[in-house]
Design an enzyme around this catalytic site. Structure first.
Site, PDB file in Angstrom:
ATOM      1  N   GLU A  49      74.981  -6.282  87.388  1.00 35.10           N
ATOM      2  CA  GLU A  49      73.012  -5.807  87.258  1.00 35.10           C
ATOM      3  C   GLU A  49      72.160  -7.376  87.216  1.00 35.10           C
ATOM      4  OE1 GLU A  49      72.423  -1.153  88.196  1.00 35.10           O
ATOM      5  OE2 GLU A  49      72.467  -2.014  85.550  1.00 35.10           O
TER       6      GLU A  49
HETATM    7  C1  TNX Z   1      75.478   1.149  86.973  1.00 38.04           C
HETATM    8  S1  TNX Z   1      77.291   0.939  86.521  1.00 38.04           S
HETATM    9  C2  TNX Z   1      74.929   0.529  86.053  1.00 38.04           C
HETATM   10  C3  TNX Z   1      74.589   0.380  84.079  1.00 38.04           C
HETATM   11  C4  TNX Z   1      73.734   2.375  84.630  1.00 38.04           C
HETATM   12  C5  TNX Z   1      74.816   3.144  85.505  1.00 38.04           C
HETATM   13  C6  TNX Z   1      73.767   4.071  85.770  1.00 38.04           C
HETATM   14  C7  TNX Z   1      77.375  -0.568  85.586  1.00 38.04           C
HETATM   15  C8  TNX Z   1      78.174  -1.996  85.219  1.00 38.04           C
HETATM   16  N1  TNX Z   1      75.924  -0.086  85.451  1.00 38.04           N
HETATM   17  O1  TNX Z   1      74.027  -0.537  83.520  1.00 38.04           O
HETATM   18  O2  TNX Z   1      73.718   2.457  83.608  1.00 38.04           O
HETATM   19  O3  TNX Z   1      75.090   2.614  86.926  1.00 38.04           O
HETATM   20  O4  TNX Z   1      75.339   5.495  86.051  1.00 38.04           O
END
Ligand code: TNX
Length: 561
Positions: A367
């Site tokens: 992300e």
């Molecule tokens: C996605 S999974 C994220 C996290 C959040 C999560 C909540 C991932 C690598 N990143 O930053 O906490 O979803 O479910």
């Protein structure tokens, strides 16, 4: 729900001010009738055969989670008595530690002395019965974590090539004893183990659980409690998500404000916290005593607000943003063109690598929505080379496959069944080119997803994940085109935006974590939800005996307790 199993005297008993999550009534009125129907369904299951197993009846050898690779039942059973002794392989401190660990579990509930002593002439066994923990002796084909367990009139013998196998065999033995063995006050026996032989070894070497200690901080005692619960299901990796926008949780001497300032809050604005190096060491040692490897994660280059807030010079504009206590993602980024960014990465990775005996360092990479693609690729190149420089293997979320994963890097897949085929293909292609995979599909393995819409905690961006859904997938075929041998295993992440106590962890992890553990350990041939749910139901009284506040999902025929 306040009973805490103390397998080690340093585990603190968490205080519970709130009622257990499983008893919370925070549901909108509209849902109440629905709940009644669910509850009625659960009661009607109560008469299922698993519920009526008499205490005196030894449980079948196969009624274990994860399902053992091979079980051969038959012959006389063994019943522990006050004369039972635990004999461990002479000259192995690890075998002795495992023997002591077993005795610590069995003594409070049986009330027996269960002395632990060394033995080296197994052929000259004195016939007085007992539990034997043997290393080596022809079981080499079982690998680093396999074991055999033989139970008969004269006792129970666990044999393994390596200490980790003995430890896993001990978990099997625990589960073969009545659930009351987990209690910390004297209970009625008999403590009988059915006769027969189990030969067992894992399908995958990587069977992990992740705890996000950044969104909410969890103390060393809280982490230890979760480690003990993981160990019961043969989970062998603890991935700690040590940094994110909301908090930096590990002391770094060369950048002290990361922890002291960057760790000073959490989601919702609470006080946060961080692990000193001594705390981290304590977690590492405790994990090692449970044969778990710690995988530390520093999430880069996004998810870095806590670091950016701690040091102005890490920001492209030289201005430190405020600390962040919300739950948005994707808004922060390290400054890719600045040289100081790489001094920072080098120092952090070096200090963590120095402390961590395990082979992986996880550098996140998910992300990074505020980092351009070119910057992302440039940054991940540099960060990966720093991990290599300090002798560790790179692990990253699967977005790493959109950059240039170094040889041998491990990509942790967190997509969904419905993730676009092109994204899955990118991961599969990287795997064909030598990347290895750990699978954590968010709509299967994420323990922070709600079970259903009435779950009082959790998120639902990946959908609801009921117990059957989290169990019913095959790591071997999950990502089309990924070579079977690229799959190292599975991991169940627990993100903590909504999770802030052990009670919360337990409610979300149980009963889904044992299912992910089974997918990682047991041969594909044993995979069968209709049989698994019966074995899982039999774990209910064990969860209760351990003080685990589990979710009594209506998918599982729980016995009445
Ligand atoms: C996605 S999974 C994220 C996290 C959040 C999560 C909540 C991932 C690598 N990143 O930053 O906490 O979803 O479910």
């Amino acid at each position: 729900m306040v009973t805490v199993r103390l397998h080690n005297t340093t585990v603190a008993k968490p205080r519970r001010r709130d009622p257990p999550v499983s008893q919370r009534r925070t549901l909108p009125l509209l849902l109440a009738p629905l709940l009644l129907v669910v509850a009625a369904g659960a009661t009607s299951f109560a008469a299922a055969p698993a519920a009526t197993q008499r205490a005196a009846e030894a449980r079948p050898l196969g009624q274990v989670i994860p399902a053992p690779a091979s079980v051969s039942e038959g012959g006389p059973s063994y019943t522990l008595t006050r004369r039972t002794r635990i004999k461990v392989e002479a000259g192995s401190p690890e075998a002795r530690q495992i023997g002591t660990y077993l005795a610590d579990i069995l003594r409070p509930s049986t009330g027996y002395a269960l002395p632990v002593s060394e033995w080296n002439d197994w052929d000259e066994w004195d016939g007085r019965g007992g539990i034997r923990l043997r290393l080596g002796s022809g079981a080499d084909s079982l690998g680093d974590e396999g074991y055999t367990l033989e139970s008969g009139q004269d006792g129970v013998t666990i044999t393994a090539p390596k200490p980790a196998g003995l430890f896993h065999g001990v978990q099997t033995l625990r589960q073969l004893l009545p659930a009351a063995v987990e209690k910390d006050t004297v209970q009625d026996g008999p403590w009988t183990v059915a006769g027969g032989t189990i030969t067992d070894a894992p399908r995958y070497g990587y069977r992990g659980a992740m705890l996000d200690v950044s969104r909410h901080f969890f103390t060393v005692a809280q982490v230890k409690r979760y480690i003990d619960q993981m160990a019961l299901y043969k989970v062998n990796k603890l991935h700690l998500h040590l940094s994110d926008d909301q908090g930096w949780r590990i002391a770094i001497d060369s950048w002290a404000r990361l922890a002291t300032y960057g760790g000073s809050t959490q989601v919702g604005g609470g006080p946060g916290g961080y692990y000193t190096k001594a705390d981290y060491q304590e977690i590492l040692e405790y994990a090692a005593s449970r044969h778990l490897e710690v995988v530390p994660e520093i999430d880069l280059p996004g998810h870095t607000n806590a670091a950016l807030a701690s040091y102005a010079q890490l920001n492209c504009n030289g201005v430190a943003p405020p600390l962040y206590t919300g739950t948005n993602v994707g808004f922060s980024s390290l400054c890719v063109p600045k040289a100081v960014t790489y001094d920072f990465v080098d120092d952090v990775v070096r200090e963590i690598a120095e402390m961590t005996p395990g082979k992986y360092i996880h550098i996140g990479g998910d992300e990074a929505h505020s980092t351009s693609h070119d910057d992302y690729v440039a940054f991940m190149d540099k960060a990966q080379s720093v991990v290599g420089k300090y002798g560790k293997t790179v692990m990253g979320w699967h977005q790493l496959t959109g950059a240039k994963p170094v040889k041998g890097a491990v990509a942790q897949y967190w997509g969904l069944d419905k993730t676009p085929a092109a994204e899955k293909a990118q991961v599969a292609k990287a795997a064909k080119n030598g990347a290895r995979l750990v699978l954590s599909p968010a709509d299967r393995a994420y323990l922070d997803m709600k079970y259903d819409k009435s779950t009082p905690l959790g998120l639902s961006w990946a959908g609801y994940v009921e117990v059957d859904r989290s169990y019913d997938w095959n790591p071997q075929t999950y990502l089309p085109g990924a070579p079977a041998e690229s799959v190292l295993g599975v991991e169940a992440p627990m993100w903590s935006e909504t999770v802030s106590t052990n009670d919360h962890i337990e409610f979300m992890a149980f009963p889904r974590l044992p299912g992910i553990a089974e997918i990682g350990w047991s041969p594909a041939s044993t995979h069968d939800w209709s049989k698994y749910k019966v074995r899982l139901a039999a774990q209910g009284p064990r969860f209760s005996a351990l003080g685990i506040d589990y979710h009594r999902s209506s998918k599982v025929p729980w016995p009445e307790e």
